[in-house]
Design a protein around this motif. Structure first.
Motif, PDB file in Angstrom:
ATOM      1  N   SER A 141      23.444 -31.262   5.068  1.00  0.00           N
ATOM      2  CA  SER A 141      23.461 -31.267   3.606  1.00  0.00           C
ATOM      3  C   SER A 141      24.829 -30.799   3.115  1.00  0.00           C
ATOM      4  CB  SER A 141      22.376 -30.329   3.062  1.00  0.00           C
ATOM      5  OG  SER A 141      22.701 -28.969   3.369  1.00  0.00           O
ATOM      6  N   SER A 142      25.081 -31.002   1.827  1.00  0.00           N
ATOM      7  CA  SER A 142      26.350 -30.550   1.252  1.00  0.00           C
ATOM      8  C   SER A 142      26.487 -29.044   1.362  1.00  0.00           C
ATOM      9  CB  SER A 142      26.453 -30.995  -0.208  1.00  0.00           C
ATOM     10  OG  SER A 142      25.422 -30.410  -0.987  1.00  0.00           O
ATOM     11  N   GLN A 143      25.376 -28.319   1.210  1.00  0.00           N
ATOM     12  CA  GLN A 143      25.429 -26.858   1.311  1.00  0.00           C
ATOM     13  C   GLN A 143      25.782 -26.423   2.724  1.00  0.00           C
ATOM     14  OE1 GLN A 143      25.141 -24.525  -1.263  1.00  0.00           O
ATOM     15  NE2 GLN A 143      26.005 -23.307   0.404  1.00  0.00           N
ATOM     16  N   GLU A 144      25.228 -27.121   3.718  1.00  0.00           N
ATOM     17  CA  GLU A 144      25.541 -26.770   5.100  1.00  0.00           C
ATOM     18  C   GLU A 144      27.012 -27.043   5.424  1.00  0.00           C
ATOM     19  OE1 GLU A 144      21.316 -27.482   7.430  1.00  0.00           O
ATOM     20  OE2 GLU A 144      22.445 -29.226   6.712  1.00  0.00           O
ATOM     21  N   ILE A 145      27.532 -28.150   4.900  1.00  0.00           N
ATOM     22  CA  ILE A 145      28.955 -28.442   5.113  1.00  0.00           C
ATOM     23  C   ILE A 145      29.815 -27.391   4.428  1.00  0.00           C
ATOM     24  CG2 ILE A 145      30.795 -30.094   4.600  1.00  0.00           C
ATOM     25  CD1 ILE A 145      28.657 -32.302   4.883  1.00  0.00           C
ATOM     26  N   ALA A 146      29.419 -27.016   3.207  1.00  0.00           N
ATOM     27  CA  ALA A 146      30.163 -25.965   2.492  1.00  0.00           C
ATOM     28  C   ALA A 146      30.151 -24.666   3.283  1.00  0.00           C
ATOM     29  CB  ALA A 146      29.570 -25.757   1.100  1.00  0.00           C
ATOM     30  N   ASP A 147      29.002 -24.326   3.889  1.00  0.00           N
ATOM     31  CA  ASP A 147      28.902 -23.092   4.678  1.00  0.00           C
ATOM     32  C   ASP A 147      29.826 -23.139   5.897  1.00  0.00           C
ATOM     33  OD1 ASP A 147      27.064 -22.021   2.946  1.00  0.00           O
ATOM     34  OD2 ASP A 147      25.311 -22.606   4.128  1.00  0.00           O
ATOM     35  N   ILE A 148      29.907 -24.295   6.548  1.00  0.00           N
ATOM     36  CA  ILE A 148      30.780 -24.430   7.726  1.00  0.00           C
ATOM     37  C   ILE A 148      32.245 -24.243   7.322  1.00  0.00           C
ATOM     38  CG2 ILE A 148      31.642 -26.055   9.464  1.00  0.00           C
ATOM     39  CD1 ILE A 148      28.799 -27.274   9.492  1.00  0.00           C
ATOM     40  N   LEU A 149      32.633 -24.917   6.232  1.00  0.00           N
ATOM     41  CA  LEU A 149      34.021 -24.795   5.766  1.00  0.00           C
ATOM     42  C   LEU A 149      34.313 -23.380   5.283  1.00  0.00           C
ATOM     43  CD1 LEU A 149      34.393 -28.200   3.873  1.00  0.00           C
ATOM     44  CD2 LEU A 149      35.313 -27.597   6.124  1.00  0.00           C
ATOM     45  N   ARG A 150      33.319 -22.763   4.650  1.00  0.00           N
ATOM     46  CA  ARG A 150      33.487 -21.385   4.168  1.00  0.00           C
ATOM     47  C   ARG A 150      33.756 -20.440   5.339  1.00  0.00           C
ATOM     48  NH1 ARG A 150      29.148 -21.277   1.635  1.00  0.00           N
ATOM     49  NH2 ARG A 150      29.904 -21.824  -0.457  1.00  0.00           N
ATOM     50  N   GLU A 151      33.051 -20.634   6.446  1.00  0.00           N
ATOM     51  CA  GLU A 151      33.273 -19.792   7.619  1.00  0.00           C
ATOM     52  C   GLU A 151      34.648 -20.040   8.235  1.00  0.00           C
ATOM     53  OE1 GLU A 151      31.562 -17.220   8.804  1.00  0.00           O
ATOM     54  OE2 GLU A 151      30.419 -17.504   6.952  1.00  0.00           O
ATOM     55  N   ARG A 152      35.116 -21.273   8.204  1.00  0.00           N
ATOM     56  CA  ARG A 152      36.457 -21.559   8.708  1.00  0.00           C
ATOM     57  C   ARG A 152      37.521 -20.847   7.867  1.00  0.00           C
ATOM     58  NH1 ARG A 152      36.048 -28.121   9.879  1.00  0.00           N
ATOM     59  NH2 ARG A 152      34.358 -27.991  11.439  1.00  0.00           N
ATOM     60  N   ILE A 153      37.280 -20.786   6.555  1.00  0.00           N
ATOM     61  CA  ILE A 153      38.229 -20.086   5.670  1.00  0.00           C
ATOM     62  C   ILE A 153      38.171 -18.595   5.930  1.00  0.00           C
ATOM     63  CG2 ILE A 153      38.763 -19.548   3.262  1.00  0.00           C
ATOM     64  CD1 ILE A 153      37.634 -22.358   2.560  1.00  0.00           C
TER      65      ILE A 153
END
Length: 304
Positions: A17-29
């Motif tokens: 989902s978009s939220q899961e993708i956002a969470d992955i990118l958030r962790e990379r940041i």
């Protein structure tokens, strides 16, 4: 979970989902894999990496932008990782607090700054960082709108004033020269962004019929920074004279921050928080106060 065509990837696995993708990118940041100023991959590259449609990627990027983690979203090029916004906590001296808050405000697509001040010296200095980032291409707002209220040249000022009042008032003349010179530099620096970066920039000045005892910065209608002018008795050399005056230490004033919108949350959040609700009300009333002054008793101001 109900499996539908929308959440099944082309390889038979469940689509993120978009939220899961956002969470992955958030962790990379947060983990340092992506640092402030870095560009993200393109939407097409992210869509391919995660096996989703571009629309899902766009939703994830918007979520990260709302969290203050991305800038330059929807500009035709990959967004950048935003500079970390300074935390709002204890009040800080103007010269410490104002620059970072302005830089954070300039990450918005449409920048709106309303100011009440005695001169624009501090504002002029604090703007150097966000303007530098614009010239470097690290941030690019669509528009910048400044409105500045300062005391009229025609009124007797409450400060600065001579300790011993006299008919001849060089202190007023000194203040007027500073007010106009600094405002012209502020105007020039903002117009330079318009001419070199093709950004819609507007700046306007109006004159107050009184001496404001405090300075106020309203940033994008979402944050108010308030500081009181602290008066002191001091001496200064001016045109071969020693002037003994009561003057304000504007750059040393503590700025108190009131946020109508918490980072990553709705206006006045957290929900049910009396502090958040009080902050939101303060920002809204401060904006109303400024708008009323601008539209009623203030007058046009010429920088001469």
């Amino acid at each position: 979970m109900v499996v539908t065509q929308e959440n099944v990837s082309v390889n038979g696995g469940r689509r993120l989902s978009s939220q899961e993708i956002a969470d992955i990118l958030r962790e990379r940041i947060r983990g340092g894999d992506l640092k402030a100023g870095d560009r993200l991959p393109t939407q097409a590259e992210l869509a391919e990496e995660f096996g989703v449609e571009r629309g899902t990627v766009r939703q994830a990027l918007r979520a990260l932008q709302e969290d203050g983690l991305l800038s330059n979203v929807s500009k035709g090029s990959p967004p950048r990782i935003a500079e970390p916004a300074p935390t709002r906590g204890e009040p800080q001296p103007t010269m410490v607090a104002l620059g970072p808050r302005l830089t954070a405000a300039f990450a918005a697509p449409r920048v709106r700054v309303d100011v009440v001040c005695h001169t624009s010296e501090t504002l002029m200095l604090a703007l150097s960082e966000p303007l530098r980032l614009i010239h470097e291409g690290r941030i690019r707002p669509e528009s910048i709108d400044f409105r500045v209220l300062m005391p009229s040249r025609d009124i007797p000022l409450a400060f600065p004033v001579l300790v011993e009042r006299a008919e001849d008032d060089p202190v007023h003349q000194r203040w007027l020269q500073m007010r106009n010179a600094q405002a012209r530099v502020l105007q020039h620096n903002l117009h330079a962004v318009r001419s070199t970066q093709n950004i819609d920039v507007r700046i306007a000045f109006r004159a107050l019929p009184f001496t404001a005892p405090m300075k106020l910065y309203l940033l994008n209608g979402e944050e108010a920074l308030l500081g009181y002018y602290l008066l002191t008795r001091r001496e200064e050399e001016y045109e071969s004279r020693t002037l003994e005056m009561y003057d304000a230490l504007g750059s040393q004033s503590l700025l108190f921050s009131f946020a109508a919108k918490r980072p990553g949350g709705p206006a006045g959040s957290p929900a049910g928080s009396p502090v958040g609700s009080r902050d939101a009300a303060f920002v809204a009333e401060s904006q109303k106060w400024f708008d009323a002054l601008w539209e009623t008793i203030t007058t046009s101001m010429t920088l001469s």
